[in-house]
Design an enzyme around this catalytic site. Structure first.
Site, short mmCIF file in Angstrom:
data_model
loop_
_atom_site.label_atom_id
_atom_site.label_comp_id
_atom_site.label_asym_id
_atom_site.label_seq_id
_atom_site.Cartn_x
_atom_site.Cartn_y
_atom_site.Cartn_z
N HIS A 7 0.87 -1.18 0.00
CA HIS A 7 0.00 0.00 0.00
C HIS A 7 0.90 1.23 0.00
CE1 HIS A 7 -2.83 2.98 1.64
NE2 HIS A 7 -3.81 2.16 1.34
N ASP A 21 3.01 -4.07 8.12
CA ASP A 21 1.72 -3.43 7.91
C ASP A 21 0.67 -4.53 8.00
OD1 ASP A 21 -0.58 -2.20 7.08
OD2 ASP A 21 0.16 -1.59 5.11
N GLN A 71 -4.60 -5.38 6.85
CA GLN A 71 -5.51 -6.38 6.30
C GLN A 71 -5.44 -7.71 7.05
OE1 GLN A 71 -7.71 -5.69 3.92
NE2 GLN A 71 -6.96 -3.63 3.50
N LYS A 111 -11.05 -1.11 9.82
CA LYS A 111 -11.15 -2.33 9.02
C LYS A 111 -11.51 -3.54 9.87
CE LYS A 111 -7.64 -0.65 5.73
NZ LYS A 111 -8.53 -0.22 4.65
N CYS A 170 -4.64 2.34 -3.86
CA CYS A 170 -3.43 2.83 -3.20
C CYS A 170 -2.30 1.81 -3.32
CB CYS A 170 -3.69 3.18 -1.73
SG CYS A 170 -4.86 4.53 -1.50
#
Length: 417
Positions: free
Chosen positions: A132, A209, A212, A235, A375
């Site tokens: 991302h 990261d 997700q 999220k 993104c």
């Protein structure tokens, strides 16, 4: 759809009753089919009510207010931190830093690592081609500020990280490796164990990261072995306006603050300032108080269902969608085509129909997806496409919704034929 996991039954219909918005009907009297959860998840009544109750009964600023409301707000804010720490297996609550989103958390790490002098022109920073933008741009900026070299893992034709040259990419010059746990565009679940072990073998720090990953996978940061992990509340059925940076306490305690202001100080004179210990050092100003309350409620909600059950449902619904979508003539999935080491986001093209047109026609039938570069422009460039349509799933997604997506895609093909 019911997924049986051990002795527990995962009842999607029952779960959906907790999400008021999923009962909406849209223009044309189509029921809402929400397939954009990788962008932001919907919120259950438990989270909505927790935030509402905070504002109605307990609203005050934290830390400084000595009255009863202030004490209640401070306790509620810190309880949110406790719940998040337990949810991700953090060894200490003081390792949980609140930011406004994952992007700010990743920028925080990149900025303070540079300000600390840990990274200089003789060092290298390693990222991946599937990141991302929030895990690309801060490292580009750090490279520009310090003179460090920026390198990256490529991506195979199947949408997996190309680890063939890992020994040449991660070397004694590597200072930081920053990688997505789950790609928001390709859906790929990356082999963090291999990457973390290699990075640590040369003394490099690892930033993950997990935006997700935390919503859909069981997470234990202590077992993971990374040095920093960033994710976001919205999220994972939580509110917008709050993100999380987990970091090893010994590292956080060595690093300088990200922003200056209230509550991040130990003492201030006109000549100099000293700084509070983590996490307060990295939380200047009024923090996201109601958002912490809401995120705590989200953690409670996910924990009650069980992250193992959510992960099993995510895998089952993704496998169903992959099979159904690949039966559509002219549809090309960009990313892994099997539900193995894969998250619940599927990006695709539909012949030469522009993804924005696909998404608008799907929306006209009540199906909400995302179209664009998500993104993740470098990942799109790797596969030779400017943009894709992305359908993404979560704990409340049903096979009937996948069927509605497929039917709407057939309708879209006919419209352009």
């Amino acid at each position: 759809m019911t997924v049986v996991e051990g002795t527990q039954t995962y009842d999607v219909a029952r779960i959906r009753e907790d999400f008021p918005i999923l009962g909406r009907r849209l223009a044309g009297d189509f029921p809402l089919v929400y397939l954009d959860s990788a962008n932001t998840s919907q919120k259950p009544v438990q989270v909505i009510d927790a935030i509402d109750d905070h504002y109605r009964q307990h609203n005050a600023n934290v830390a400084r207010a000595m009255h009863q409301l202030g004490a209640e707000a401070s306790a509620a804010f810190e309880l949110g931190r406790d719940k998040v720490a337990a949810f991700i297996g953090a060894p200490s609550r003081d390792e949980v830093v609140f930011a406004k989103n994952a992007s700010e958390a990743l920028n925080l790490v990149a900025r303070v690592l540079g300000d600390s002098g840990r990274i200089g022109q003789d060092h290298e920073i390693v990222i991946t081609e599937m990141e991302h933008h929030s895990n690309i741009v801060p490292w580009q900026q750090l490279s520009q500020r310090t003179g460090a070299s920026l390198r990256w893992f490529g991506v195979t034709d199947e949408g997996r990280l190309d680890l063939e040259g890992i020994d040449q990419l991660i070397t004694e010059q590597t200072a930081v490796v920053s990688v997505a746990w789950v790609s928001n565009m390709l859906g790929t679940i990356n082999p963090l164990e291999t990457i973390i072990a290699k990075a640590h073998s040369v003394g490099a720090l690892v930033v993950v990261d997990a935006s997700q990953a935390v919503p859909q996978l069981p997470v234990d940061v202590a077992a993971l072995g990374a040095d920093f992990v960033a994710f976001t509340g919205h999220k994972m059925v939580g509110p917008t306006g709050i993100g999380v940076l987990w970091g090893r306490y010994d590292l956080l305690a060595e690093l300088p603050p990200f922003l200056g202001g209230g509550e991040m100080i130990e003492t201030v004179t006109m000549a100099q300032s000293t700084y509070a210990p983590p996490p307060a050092r990295f939380e200047a100003g009024t923090p996201p108080i109601a958002q912490s309350v809401g995120l705590g409620a989200a953690v409670d909600y996910l924990s009650a269902i069980g992250m193992d059950n959510i992960a099993a449902h995510e895998q089952a619904i993704t496998a169903y969608a992959l099979g159904a979508l690949q039966e559509i003539d002219g549809l090309t999935i960009v990313g892994p085509k099997e539900a193995v080491d894969r998250g619940g986001a599927i990006s695709f093209t539909l012949g030469d129909i522009h993804p924005h047109d696909v998404s608008q026609l799907l929306d006209s039938r009540g199906v909400a997806v995302r179209a664009g570069h998500h993104c993740a422009k470098p990942a799109h460039q790797r596969f030779g496409v400017q943009s894709t349509t992305r359908a993404s799933f979560y704990l409340y997604t049903t096979t009937q919704e996948i069927d509605a997506l497929v039917e709407a895609l057939h309708h879209t093909k006919k419209y352009f034929s």
